[in-house]
Design an enzyme around this catalytic site. Structure first.
Site, PDB file in Angstrom:
ATOM      1  CG  ASP A  34       9.775 -67.017  46.146  1.00 54.63           C
ATOM      2  OD1 ASP A  34       9.243 -66.048  46.718  1.00 54.63           O
ATOM      3  OD2 ASP A  34       9.213 -67.675  45.247  1.00 54.63           O
ATOM      4  CE  LYS A  86      12.931 -60.775  47.246  1.00 56.28           C
ATOM      5  NZ  LYS A  86      12.806 -62.133  46.695  1.00 56.28           N
ATOM      6  N   GLY A  93       6.012 -62.312  48.587  1.00 53.76           N
ATOM      7  CA  GLY A  93       5.728 -62.970  49.862  1.00 53.76           C
ATOM      8  C   GLY A  93       7.059 -63.147  50.550  1.00 53.76           C
ATOM      9  CG  HIS A  94       9.568 -60.374  51.012  1.00 55.39           C
ATOM     10  ND1 HIS A  94      10.232 -59.190  50.871  1.00 55.39           N
ATOM     11  CD2 HIS A  94       9.381 -60.841  49.752  1.00 55.39           C
ATOM     12  CE1 HIS A  94      10.425 -58.950  49.576  1.00 55.39           C
ATOM     13  NE2 HIS A  94       9.903 -59.937  48.890  1.00 55.39           N
ATOM     14  CD  GLN A 134       8.123 -58.911  42.731  1.00 55.04           C
ATOM     15  OE1 GLN A 134       8.363 -57.733  42.591  1.00 55.04           O
ATOM     16  NE2 GLN A 134       7.223 -59.333  43.601  1.00 55.04           N
TER      17      GLN A 134
HETATM   18  P1  GDP Z   1      11.680 -63.987  49.820  1.00 60.07           P
HETATM   19  O1  GDP Z   1      10.478 -63.786  48.952  1.00 60.07           O
HETATM   20  O2  GDP Z   1      12.949 -63.752  49.078  1.00 60.07           O
HETATM   21  O3  GDP Z   1      11.616 -63.210  51.098  1.00 60.07           O
HETATM   22  O4  GDP Z   1      11.688 -65.540  50.215  1.00 60.07           O
HETATM   23  P2  GDP Z   1      10.426 -66.399  50.710  1.00 60.07           P
HETATM   24  O5  GDP Z   1      10.066 -65.982  52.081  1.00 60.07           O
HETATM   25  O6  GDP Z   1       9.351 -66.388  49.676  1.00 60.07           O
HETATM   26  O7  GDP Z   1      11.036 -67.860  50.661  1.00 60.07           O
HETATM   27  C1  GDP Z   1      12.149 -68.216  51.423  1.00 60.07           C
HETATM   28  C2  GDP Z   1      11.750 -69.385  52.348  1.00 60.07           C
HETATM   29  O8  GDP Z   1      12.915 -70.001  52.842  1.00 60.07           O
HETATM   30  C3  GDP Z   1      10.969 -68.939  53.569  1.00 60.07           C
HETATM   31  O9  GDP Z   1      10.085 -69.970  53.932  1.00 60.07           O
HETATM   32  C4  GDP Z   1      12.055 -68.776  54.642  1.00 60.07           C
HETATM   33  O10 GDP Z   1      11.575 -68.958  55.965  1.00 60.07           O
HETATM   34  C5  GDP Z   1      12.985 -69.890  54.267  1.00 60.07           C
HETATM   35  N1  GDP Z   1      14.411 -69.654  54.543  1.00 60.07           N
HETATM   36  C6  GDP Z   1      15.122 -68.501  54.455  1.00 60.07           C
HETATM   37  N2  GDP Z   1      16.427 -68.728  54.694  1.00 60.07           N
HETATM   38  C7  GDP Z   1      16.552 -70.058  54.900  1.00 60.07           C
HETATM   39  C8  GDP Z   1      17.669 -70.926  55.152  1.00 60.07           C
HETATM   40  O11 GDP Z   1      18.832 -70.520  55.194  1.00 60.07           O
HETATM   41  N3  GDP Z   1      17.398 -72.267  55.304  1.00 60.07           N
HETATM   42  C9  GDP Z   1      16.140 -72.769  55.228  1.00 60.07           C
HETATM   43  N4  GDP Z   1      15.967 -74.070  55.390  1.00 60.07           N
HETATM   44  N5  GDP Z   1      15.073 -71.977  55.011  1.00 60.07           N
HETATM   45  C10 GDP Z   1      15.274 -70.650  54.829  1.00 60.07           C
HETATM   46  P1  IMO Z   2       9.127 -62.390  46.126  1.00 54.06           P
HETATM   47  O1  IMO Z   2       9.277 -60.922  46.440  1.00 54.06           O
HETATM   48  C1  IMO Z   2       8.734 -65.442  43.052  1.00 54.06           C
HETATM   49  C2  IMO Z   2       6.541 -64.342  39.413  1.00 54.06           C
HETATM   50  C3  IMO Z   2       5.219 -65.033  39.159  1.00 54.06           C
HETATM   51  C4  IMO Z   2       5.229 -65.065  37.633  1.00 54.06           C
HETATM   52  C5  IMO Z   2       5.853 -63.705  37.285  1.00 54.06           C
HETATM   53  C6  IMO Z   2       4.831 -62.628  36.945  1.00 54.06           C
HETATM   54  O2  IMO Z   2       8.411 -63.162  47.171  1.00 54.06           O
HETATM   55  O3  IMO Z   2      10.436 -62.984  45.738  1.00 54.06           O
HETATM   56  P2  IMO Z   2       3.219 -61.160  38.498  1.00 54.06           P
HETATM   57  O4  IMO Z   2       2.103 -61.587  39.414  1.00 54.06           O
HETATM   58  O5  IMO Z   2       4.305 -60.413  39.172  1.00 54.06           O
HETATM   59  O6  IMO Z   2       2.717 -60.483  37.259  1.00 54.06           O
HETATM   60  O7  IMO Z   2       3.850 -62.563  37.968  1.00 54.06           O
HETATM   61  O8  IMO Z   2       6.602 -63.318  38.416  1.00 54.06           O
HETATM   62  N1  IMO Z   2       6.642 -63.655  40.742  1.00 54.06           N
HETATM   63  C7  IMO Z   2       7.376 -64.131  41.758  1.00 54.06           C
HETATM   64  N2  IMO Z   2       8.081 -65.289  41.884  1.00 54.06           N
HETATM   65  N3  IMO Z   2       8.727 -64.535  44.062  1.00 54.06           N
HETATM   66  C8  IMO Z   2       8.050 -63.389  43.940  1.00 54.06           C
HETATM   67  O9  IMO Z   2       8.142 -62.391  44.859  1.00 54.06           O
HETATM   68  C9  IMO Z   2       7.295 -63.148  42.777  1.00 54.06           C
HETATM   69  N4  IMO Z   2       6.502 -62.135  42.340  1.00 54.06           N
HETATM   70  C10 IMO Z   2       6.126 -62.459  41.092  1.00 54.06           C
HETATM   71  O10 IMO Z   2       5.212 -66.333  39.715  1.00 54.06           O
HETATM   72  O11 IMO Z   2       6.091 -66.067  37.169  1.00 54.06           O
HETATM   73 MG    MG Z   3       8.777 -64.835  48.322  1.00 53.26          MG
END
Ligand code: GDP
Ligand code: IMO
Ligand code: MG
Length: 427
Positions: free
Chosen positions: A13, A16, A40-41, A223
């Protein structure tokens, strides 16, 4: 032309999705190489938010080939829902390709994921419940079913029947679940096959040909490094290889093809699920980060655990991935803080540790040693140029670069494409 791996530097998270979408403008192919719908991207374009679980974050451009690679474990039900939901919003899926080698997440994987977590009790991992662990276990045990099996009814029925006998025995005898009927799964999955067949391809060959033709390929990790099954905080990890090296196996290319690795880190740290987290903040600052950063899981909606940036962990991540540079996201979330702390060491008993360890016992016991950096107390969300950043923010970035021994080339100050400061061109 370069092949760049984009990898999460922490526990996932990191943003990415945002950085992939932003860099995708300058590349030709975007490839997801591991994980599954546990990811979840989030991508934000104008005021529209897209949360992608399986489809690469380049899909919002209509001229980029988006590939779901060989080492992804694919839940066809979730993929079809994702395809339908983004098609409804006017996004073309013509450029999506799915590897014929991708393993399928089956209904019994999801059920087993839930039951195994329950059985573990206080040792549970806090998985996403998407069947990821059980699907990779079957892949390694050589009883998994692959995308290509969906197009050979006899083979699919035969292998499923064999595996299901064993799975039903576990489900019925240990977990007192009614088990699954082969006929139901066959009907359901062959239905999915009809909907997905237009996308299935030999994706490793597509990537190889693209690189041969001097096209630009971006590998999008899911991840993060500390969730890697080998290099993460085992056993509190996922079951795949998010690290940059995973891109080779996961997409079917040789290591000599990879030219650069970009790590993505938040300006602080978060983690979802169980496991050690030395710099976690269970106080009002942690709450402030969660609220300001909107730190709730994009897949499960769970509140993310929040804490200070751990520079030890980050330096480890730079090493394990051979990172050429990093992108730091969510700098804006720190804007209001008086003091910002960076972890520069751990104290375990009387010992001071200055290199990260994946030993969860030490990580659990340790007390972080912090350096304090004065907050900048300025809104950075509109900043477009490095020179416009407050002095304190620049000093925070420079300090981290010094400790992790790698350059921070991109700074993100908000979820939108334009809310990005490029220090050195990466693509
Ligand atoms: P990922 O799994 O690495 O793609 O990250 P996620 O999408 O799960 O979580 C990142 C969250 O931060 C999302 O809600 C993005 O919209 C938000 N986000 C990304 N870059 C920034 C930033 O520079 N500032 C803020 N405030 N939010 C951001
Ligand atoms: P993105 O790509 C954050 C965590 C779960 C748990 C562990 C094992 O959005 O960054 P799993 O279901 O993979 O067997 O769970 O990994 N986990 C993540 N945490 N971002 C993710 O993906 C994750 N995918 C799995 O919360 O701790
Ligand atoms: Mg994510």
């Amino acid at each position: 032309m370069p092949a760049i791996v984009l990898v999460g530097a922490q526990w996932g998270d990191e943003g990415k999705g945002k950085v992939t979408d932003m860099l995708a403008e300058g590349v030709d192919l975007i490839v997801r190489y591991q994980g599954g719908s546990n990811a979840g991207h989030t991508v934000m374009v104008d005021n529209e938010e897209y949360v992608l679980h399986l489809i690469p974050s380049g899909i919002l451009y209509d001229d980029k080939l988006c590939i779901i690679g060989d080492d992804v474990v694919l839940d066809p039900k979730i993929l079809i829902e994702e395809i339908d939901s983004i098609k409804c919003r006017g996004v073309s899926l013509d450029n999506l390709r799915i590897s014929c080698n991708a393993h399928l997440v089956m209904p019994y994987h999801k059920t087993l994921d839930r039951f195994e977590e329950e059985l573990k009790g206080k040792h549970r991992l806090g998985t996403t419940g998407r069947g990821i662990g059980p699907a990779y276990v079957d892949k390694m045990a050589r009883v998994g079913l692959r995308m290509s099996d969906l197009f050979d009814r006899e083979e699919f029925e035969g292998r499923l029947g064999h595996t299901l006998k064993y799975k039903n025995l576990i489900l019925r005898e240990i977990f007192k679940h009614e088990g699954f009927e082969a006929a139901d799964i066959i009907d359901e999955y062959l239905g999915y096959a009809e909907k997905l067949k237009e996308y299935v391809a030999d994706t490793s060959l597509l990537i190889h040909n693209a690189l041969r033709d001097e096209r630009f390929v971006l590998f999008e990790g899911a991840q993060g490094t500390l969730l890697d099954v080998t290099h993460g905080t085992y056993p509190y990890v996922t079951s795949s290889h998010p690290v940059a090296g995973g891109a080779c196996v996961g997409a079917g290319i040789g290591p000599t093809k990879i030219s650069r690795v970009l790590g993505i880190t938040k300006a602080y740290t978060t983690r979802v699920g169980e496991g050690p987290f030395p710099t976690e903040l269970n106080d009002e600052i942690g709450e402030h980060l969660r609220k300001t950063g909107g730190e709730f899981g994009a897949t499960t909606g769970r509140p993310r655990r929040c804490g200070w940036l751990d520079a030890l962990l980050l330096r480890y991540s730079v090493r394990i991935n051979g990172m050429s540079a990093l992108a730091m996201t969510k700098l804006d979330v720190l804007d209001e803080l008086d003091v910002i702390k960076v972890c520069v060491g751990y104290k375990v008993g009387n010992e001071v540790i200055s290199e990260f360890t994946t030993d969860f016992r030490k990580l659990r016991e340790c007390t972080p040693i912090y350096e304090d950096i004065p907050g900048w107390k300025t809104d950075t969300r509109g900043v477009k140029d490095y020179r416009e950043l407050p002095k304190g923010a620049k000093s925070y970035i420079r300090n981290i670069e010094r400790i992790i021994k790698a350059p921070i080339s991109i700074i993100s100050v908000g979820p939108r494409r334009a809310q990005t400061v490029i220090l050195r061109k990466f693509v």
